[in-house]
Design an enzyme around this catalytic site. Sequence first.
Site, PDB file in Angstrom:
ATOM      1  N   GLY A  70       3.110  -7.772 -36.609  1.00 19.97           N
ATOM      2  CA  GLY A  70       3.828  -6.539 -36.997  1.00 19.97           C
ATOM      3  C   GLY A  70       3.384  -5.343 -36.354  1.00 19.97           C
ATOM      4  O   GLY A  70       2.310  -5.133 -35.825  1.00 19.97           O
ATOM      5  N   THR A  75      -3.174 -10.759 -35.622  1.00 18.93           N
ATOM      6  CA  THR A  75      -3.332 -10.121 -34.463  1.00 18.93           C
ATOM      7  C   THR A  75      -2.783  -8.653 -34.563  1.00 18.93           C
ATOM      8  O   THR A  75      -1.922  -8.530 -35.324  1.00 18.93           O
ATOM      9  CB  THR A  75      -2.279 -11.003 -33.417  1.00 18.93           C
ATOM     10  OG1 THR A  75      -1.169 -10.861 -33.737  1.00 18.93           O
ATOM     11  CG2 THR A  75      -2.960 -12.250 -33.266  1.00 18.93           C
ATOM     12  N   ASN A 117       8.511  -6.694 -45.540  1.00 16.77           N
ATOM     13  CA  ASN A 117       7.550  -6.302 -46.434  1.00 16.77           C
ATOM     14  C   ASN A 117       7.856  -4.984 -47.100  1.00 16.77           C
ATOM     15  O   ASN A 117       8.890  -4.120 -46.531  1.00 16.77           O
ATOM     16  CB  ASN A 117       6.406  -6.243 -45.605  1.00 16.77           C
ATOM     17  CG  ASN A 117       5.154  -6.034 -46.452  1.00 16.77           C
ATOM     18  OD1 ASN A 117       5.107  -6.392 -47.674  1.00 16.77           O
ATOM     19  ND2 ASN A 117       4.089  -5.354 -45.886  1.00 16.77           N
ATOM     20  N   GLY A 119      -3.501   4.654  33.289  1.00 19.50           N
ATOM     21  CA  GLY A 119      -3.434   5.345  34.640  1.00 19.50           C
ATOM     22  C   GLY A 119      -3.716   6.664  34.775  1.00 19.50           C
ATOM     23  O   GLY A 119      -4.163   7.265  33.787  1.00 19.50           O
ATOM     24  N   LEU A 120      -3.870   7.250  36.001  1.00 20.36           N
ATOM     25  CA  LEU A 120      -4.197   8.883  35.978  1.00 20.36           C
ATOM     26  C   LEU A 120      -3.372   9.697  35.442  1.00 20.36           C
ATOM     27  O   LEU A 120      -2.177   9.580  35.013  1.00 20.36           O
ATOM     28  CB  LEU A 120      -4.363   8.947  37.688  1.00 20.36           C
ATOM     29  CG  LEU A 120      -5.097   8.249  38.382  1.00 20.36           C
ATOM     30  CD1 LEU A 120      -4.934   8.447  39.970  1.00 20.36           C
ATOM     31  CD2 LEU A 120      -6.556   8.834  37.988  1.00 20.36           C
ATOM     32  N   SER A 121      -3.818  10.803  35.242  1.00 21.24           N
ATOM     33  CA  SER A 121      -3.054  12.196  34.717  1.00 21.24           C
ATOM     34  C   SER A 121      -1.811  12.207  35.602  1.00 21.24           C
ATOM     35  O   SER A 121      -2.368  12.197  36.924  1.00 21.24           O
ATOM     36  CB  SER A 121      -3.864  13.199  34.629  1.00 21.24           C
ATOM     37  OG  SER A 121      -3.099  14.342  34.231  1.00 21.24           O
ATOM     38  N   SER A 133      -7.315   6.662  29.610  1.00 15.36           N
ATOM     39  CA  SER A 133      -8.204   5.533  29.274  1.00 15.36           C
ATOM     40  C   SER A 133      -8.735   4.909  30.408  1.00 15.36           C
ATOM     41  O   SER A 133      -8.480   4.006  30.831  1.00 15.36           O
ATOM     42  CB  SER A 133      -7.659   4.566  28.357  1.00 15.36           C
ATOM     43  OG  SER A 133      -6.308   4.026  28.806  1.00 15.36           O
TER      44      SER A 133
END
Lengths: 302, 642
Positions: free
Chosen positions: B34, B114, B168, B470-472, B544
């Site tokens: 409850g 509970t 109740n 690859g290259l710039s 890279s």
Amino acid sequence: MSKDRLTHLKRLEAESIHIIREVAAEFRNPVMLYSIGKDSSVMLRLALKAFYPGKLPFPLLHVDTTWKFREMIAFRDATVKAEGLDLLVHTNADGVAAGITPFTHGSSAYTNVMKTEALKQALTAHGFDAAFGGARRDEEKSRAKERVFSFRTDTHAWDPKNQRPELWRLYNSRVRPGESIRVFPLSNWTELDIWQYILLEKIPIVPLYFSAERPVVNRGGQWIMVDDDRLPLLSGESPELRRVRFRTLGCYPLTAAVESDAATLPEIVREMLIARTSERSGRLIDHDDNASMEKKKREGYF
Amino acid sequence: MNAIDPNVAADASAFTDYLGRHEKKSLLRFLTCGSVDDGKSTLIGRLLYDSKLLFEDQLLSLEKDSRKHGTVGDDIDLALLVDGLEAEREQGITIDVAYRFFSTDRRKFIVADTPGHEQYTRNMATGASTSDLAVILVDARRGVLTQTRRHSFIASLVGIRHVVLAVNKIDLVGFSQAIFEDIVADYRAFAASLGFKTLTAIPLSARYGDNVLDRSSQMPWYEGPTLVEHLETVVVDDDAAERPFRLPVQWVNRPNLDFRGFSGTIVSGTVRRGDPVVVAKSGRTSVVKSIVTFDGDLEAASAGEAVTLTLDDEIDISRGDVLSGAIDRPEIADQFAAHLIWMADDPLLPGRPYLLKIGARQVTAQVTAIRHKIDVNTGGELPAKSLALNEVGVANLSLSEAVAFDAYAVNRETGAFIIIDRLSNLTVGAGMIDNGLRRAGNIHWQALDVDKRTRALAKGQKPAVVWFTGLSGAGKSTIANLVEKKLTALGRHAYILDGDNVRHGLNRDLGFSDADRVENIRRVAETARLFVDAGLIVLVSFISPFRAERQLARELVEEGEFIEVFVDTPLDVAEARDPKGLYAKARAGEIAHFTGVSSPYEAPERAEVRLGTTTAAADLLAERVVTYLQDSGIIPGVEVTI
């Protein structure tokens, strides 16, 4: 009479057996705490039933404070022999060496050293990961919320705020090394259930539960039995013989007797049913204050 | 009630009868639920008080506590009897499940008390799991509330089939029949879908005891049973012995070579000596040779009894196996759908391995999908990716091995499981099986945790890194941009990482020393890996120059996910293009460590794609990359995308 198939005792018995088998199957090193009292006697019977026709797959452990009634020790030894049990007895040697007694150090300090500490020592020394206890939820308010599988930390502490949920009959037995579970197979039994079961099953119990003439002194309105000459008599006290019995058994200076003529089990049950004083009030330990049991449990008391 | 009539106690033969009756009592387990102020604890206190289960010292302690914590003035506060732990007493609220006991001549009762507080759904489920009946309290002044619905829903979810609606505080509404009937009608309408077998409404006052044990003189209009009368007589396990036989084996009892018994509690049905039995999982069969107990062998045993069976044949049976009859066997599966109640502060994580305990078996289990969660206040379904504390949901689970089970609706014992966290060892969830899932028939149900594959599948592609080096000035970014456009046009999901969007943010702190270049590429490679995990096709456009770094980037992702595209433009051509005037600055010494001028470029030795930029237009080169992606299955081929 209702249409239900099983009696309440049959259902309680089955539940306890289920719990005991579960512990034996899932834990590495379980032990059954054996206090020699009526609840221990019932718990032991349930364990014998659980593994019949086999023997108990775990030992019993008795924490001996050295202040147990002599009849309790005699009963313990007879039971072990009759059932072929493996019994371990542990006494806190440090406490004995330090001269700790209920008279010199008070009930609270004594209980802590000779029971709580002693129990922790034994559990740690043997590395038990599960320990059965005979406590019931109806005994006391804080017990009402105790789990069947009650987790303890590696320092044996109980945290009432952090208990594992317990559903159906699926018990969680997982612990890390050092941690343990206290297991209470009698959780759902009441005092009346225990007595009825003892009656029904003809389970032997310590004779102290039955009325007999015993030497006692009256202290603070309670009858204390003079079990041996270690009980210091106060001035004006002289032991007298009274027909008394014990509703609960512990250490003899801490457990009071009640005047009674109940000398048979049905008489004990009858007396219990018309009793006007609840069970633990015979144990002086609880009188300190209302929440004392909860505190003791947090510290590792059973 | 439990306290005895002194006349009976005095008469030895009457007392023997009394004991005989009490030995034959049955047991009913129920829970009370409850809202916070509905008077639950007061009702239980009333049951204990009226059944004279309070002893003098408890009464004394109660009177003392009532003065200290009580909320009802000078009266004894019955609620204090049952509010156990210190902290709770001080907060005036029950925070855990407590078990209470009382009995009558007919029955012993175990009451799970509970809490009504919203955050403690888990405690209610815990109490309900071992109960056969729920007493749901309603305050007559407030009627059916959200919490009433929630408690009823959870009771129903956990398999409660018998409900008492205890209206109740009826004294506070003048014992009004009309108010009572309104509340009952309200509740019946709402509860119609909850599957309760019995629903009994009782108007009562826990505080004054009306219709709890004794019939109220204030409500002549009420002709039903008092609460205790109903609890004493309601039949809850009428068919347990008739249902299919199940015995989960807890313990193999082998005291010597001549005895091999299988111990466990019969959870449903009946077994007789001579019955054929089947080990559910292996399908092996035998015949019951004996039903062994400490008290002697039995001809038959049924639900609720803890027994040991011996069989005619030596078949392999171990703890966790389920014995059943030859017909009506349990299901066997390693996947099932179930209702879950989550009970831990840490949420349920799909895909995480948990331990699952069902019967006497413990296996590893994962939640593979949460279908939905359930609003416990309304029963409505909500989408969910996880379940938090006190949430209820429907999920699919996958187990490390098959187990025997029944649907929870059919068998509460073989259909229930708990979930245990493998690290904390806490019980974190409770489950009720809806149905098993077969692998073949339910492919969409076994979809695992959301991972790289599922994310990419949702995008209709495989994740990959397309690494342009690859290259710039070689044309990397030009081609990469064209590839992204083409992929997007095909409905695929790609993203470009290049100097423009990385150097200005993530890698703003890096310069062009060799060490910084290595770190630059490391970060880009790691970022690309995350994007691959997100299911994307990542187009990386960086000079890279060093093979080692490109190799590192390649090793961060799985085999086949890294496609190196060498944008092969000779230095003189790149320098001639010089779109940003960088070569000129480098030659003038204004840029240190410029690739091709003052820093080396290590050309790829085995690039997946090599694009010579001097002989084909950028668009055609981009097309070649897309074709490569189709050919290698990263994205669907043309015929598929039409």
